[in-house]
Motif scaffolding. Structure first.
Motif, PDB file in Angstrom:
ATOM      1  N   VAL A 119       0.924  -1.265  -0.255  1.00 47.13           N
ATOM      2  CA  VAL A 119       0.077   0.011   0.029  1.00 47.13           C
ATOM      3  C   VAL A 119       0.740   1.189   0.105  1.00 47.13           C
ATOM      4  O   VAL A 119       1.808   1.343   0.965  1.00 47.13           O
ATOM      5  CB  VAL A 119      -1.025  -0.045   1.348  1.00 47.13           C
ATOM      6  CG1 VAL A 119      -1.941   1.244   1.116  1.00 47.13           C
ATOM      7  CG2 VAL A 119      -1.866  -1.143   1.217  1.00 47.13           C
TER       8      VAL A 119
ATOM      9  N   GLU B  21       0.617   5.633  -0.175  1.00 45.34           N
ATOM     10  CA  GLU B  21       0.014   6.752  -0.045  1.00 45.34           C
ATOM     11  C   GLU B  21       0.695   7.959  -1.060  1.00 45.34           C
ATOM     12  O   GLU B  21       1.590   8.172  -1.282  1.00 45.34           O
ATOM     13  CB  GLU B  21       0.020   7.448   1.588  1.00 45.34           C
ATOM     14  CG  GLU B  21      -0.839   8.853   1.590  1.00 45.34           C
ATOM     15  CD  GLU B  21      -0.521   9.115   3.018  1.00 45.34           C
ATOM     16  OE1 GLU B  21      -0.774  10.411   3.304  1.00 45.34           O
ATOM     17  OE2 GLU B  21      -0.159   8.381   4.015  1.00 45.34           O
TER      18      GLU B  21
ATOM     19  N   LEU C 120      -6.087   4.821   6.920  1.00 45.50           N
ATOM     20  CA  LEU C 120      -6.256   5.603   5.782  1.00 45.50           C
ATOM     21  C   LEU C 120      -7.039   6.831   6.257  1.00 45.50           C
ATOM     22  O   LEU C 120      -7.999   6.704   6.996  1.00 45.50           O
ATOM     23  CB  LEU C 120      -7.151   4.538   4.540  1.00 45.50           C
ATOM     24  CG  LEU C 120      -6.432   3.250   4.315  1.00 45.50           C
ATOM     25  CD1 LEU C 120      -7.083   2.780   3.098  1.00 45.50           C
ATOM     26  CD2 LEU C 120      -4.636   3.578   3.761  1.00 45.50           C
TER      27      LEU C 120
ATOM     28  N   TYR D  51      -4.723   6.242  -2.214  1.00 47.94           N
ATOM     29  CA  TYR D  51      -3.725   5.235  -2.013  1.00 47.94           C
ATOM     30  C   TYR D  51      -3.873   4.483  -3.313  1.00 47.94           C
ATOM     31  O   TYR D  51      -4.909   4.310  -3.693  1.00 47.94           O
ATOM     32  CB  TYR D  51      -4.343   4.467  -0.580  1.00 47.94           C
ATOM     33  CG  TYR D  51      -4.379   5.568   0.702  1.00 47.94           C
ATOM     34  CD1 TYR D  51      -3.252   5.844   1.524  1.00 47.94           C
ATOM     35  CD2 TYR D  51      -5.496   6.276   1.094  1.00 47.94           C
ATOM     36  CE1 TYR D  51      -3.104   6.472   2.502  1.00 47.94           C
ATOM     37  CE2 TYR D  51      -5.560   7.058   2.037  1.00 47.94           C
ATOM     38  CZ  TYR D  51      -4.434   7.137   2.873  1.00 47.94           C
ATOM     39  OH  TYR D  51      -4.413   8.180   3.886  1.00 47.94           O
TER      40      TYR D  51
END
Length: 368
Positions: free
Chosen positions: A313, A315, A342, A348
């Motif tokens: 993941v 950002e 989140l 994201y």
């Protein structure tokens, strides 16, 4: 004069549970250190301007070759040394690969932290191994003058390691028959002063066929060492020495583009909470998703099905993806599942790279 050689720390062989099929194990070994495509690797230079003023920080104690004495040496590098490394990052990027590089001045934001400690040799963590290195430590070092004639290739070589590439002369496909004792003697003297263990680890040891950079040996690879006459017994043509040209070869370019193909402009599909998204991936393939959370909270992101995969993941910050969290379930019976906080209003990216599928069912990814 003997060439100066990159020295990698010996890493334990990957350990997997019993009963893995050869195809599944091969996929895991071959991809375990590679980044997911689309990653931006942020690099940080140790230098005088950014030095940590705490006693002993940004320095380490190393032995003085040939004397047995110890001395404390800083990691900082001069501007001209840093510029050589920047140029080499630009050369790798210029291939059009799907991994990018960005320089940062905050070491806590860097996946790659680069020192220039003289006397400590040149080395790098290999691929994703950099993520296991403490934030206060180097993941790469240059131990000699990169501006000297013929030394620019050292920077290209270490960046190759950072992208997941290993030493070419250790390929089992090379068919190299060494004069072992001659190699040990050559490397024990200046300028390397290597122990027998270090020489065996970096030169004589053969890699697993699934670890290497390709299915054939490339004597012109940037990951190939040069060797003087008398060290190689076979192939006969290299008895008088092996002298790669010191740049990126066609096989280097083919390998890195196969793992990191150019990233296209289309925006990835959105991963909607509590709605699974089928993966439909083949071995080594990757798919990407976006998440734009409607509320700020902790989310879980994970895969489902009988598969080995890496889930990462990122950002989006300042227009580029920053690593947030990742998990690799390779070789285990469980699926990759990670928990991340989140924030509403931010974007994201979820990237899933598949090693292999080993069951009959479908595979999918979901956030919840």
């Amino acid at each position: 004069m003997t060439a100066r050689y990159c020295s990698l720390a010996q890493q334990p062989a990957p350990e997997f549970g019993p009963g893995l099929a050869a195809e599944r194990r091969g996929a895991l070994v071959g991809g375990s250190r590679m980044w997911v495509n689309g990653t931006v690797l942020h690099y940080y230079f140790y230098d005088v301007a950014h030095a940590d003023r705490a006693a002993g920080a940004d320095t380490s104690v190393i032995p003085v070759p040939g004397t047995g004495e110890l001395r404390r040496v800083p990691w900082a590098g001069a501007k001209e040394q840093q510029e050589v490394v920047r140029e080499c990052f630009r050369e790798w990027r210029g291939l059009g690969i799907g991994v990018d590089f960005a320089e940062v001045v905050d070491r806590s934001e860097a996946e790659l932290r680069i020192g220039f400690q003289a006397g400590d040799g040149s080395w790098s963590a290999v691929g994703r191994d950099a993520l296991t290195v403490g934030l206060g430590d180097r993941t790469m070092n240059f131990g000699w003058d990169l501006t000297a004639p013929g030394q620019r290739g050292t920077a290209l070589h270490e960046i190759g390691h950072a992208l997941g590439m290993l030493h070419e002369h250790q390929s089992p496909f090379a068919g190299i028959h060494w004069d072992d004792e001659a190699v040990y003697a050559e490397l024990a003297g200046p300028p390397n002063f290597w122990s027998r263990d270090r020489t065996r680890c970096n030169i004589l040891r053969k890699l697993d066929p699934d670890e290497v950079n390709g299915s054939v040996w490339d004597p012109q690879s940037i990951m190939e060492y040069p060797f003087a006459s008398g060290l190689i017994l076979e192939p006969e043509e290299y008895r008088t020495g092996l002298h790669p040209h010191g740049g990126l070869s066609s096989c280097d370019k083919e390998f890195v583009l196969r793992w990191y193909p150019p990233v296209g402009p289309p925006r990835p599909a959105e991963l909607v909470p509590f709605r699974s998204a089928p993966l439909r991936l083949g071995p080594g393939e990757q798919t990407d998703f976006t998440i734009e959370p409607v509320q700020t909270r902790e989310y879980a992101v994970g895969t489902f099905g009988d598969s080995d995969a890496v889930v990462v993941v990122f950002e989006e910050r300042d227009g580029e993806p920053r690593f947030l969290a990742g998990q690799d379930d390779g070789g285990t019976p469980r699926n990759a599942t990670l928990k991340v906080r989140l924030v509403k209003g931010r974007r994201y990216f979820v990237r899933v790279r598949l090693y292999s599928t080993w069951g009959s069912g479908d595979t999918a990814v979901m956030c919840w």
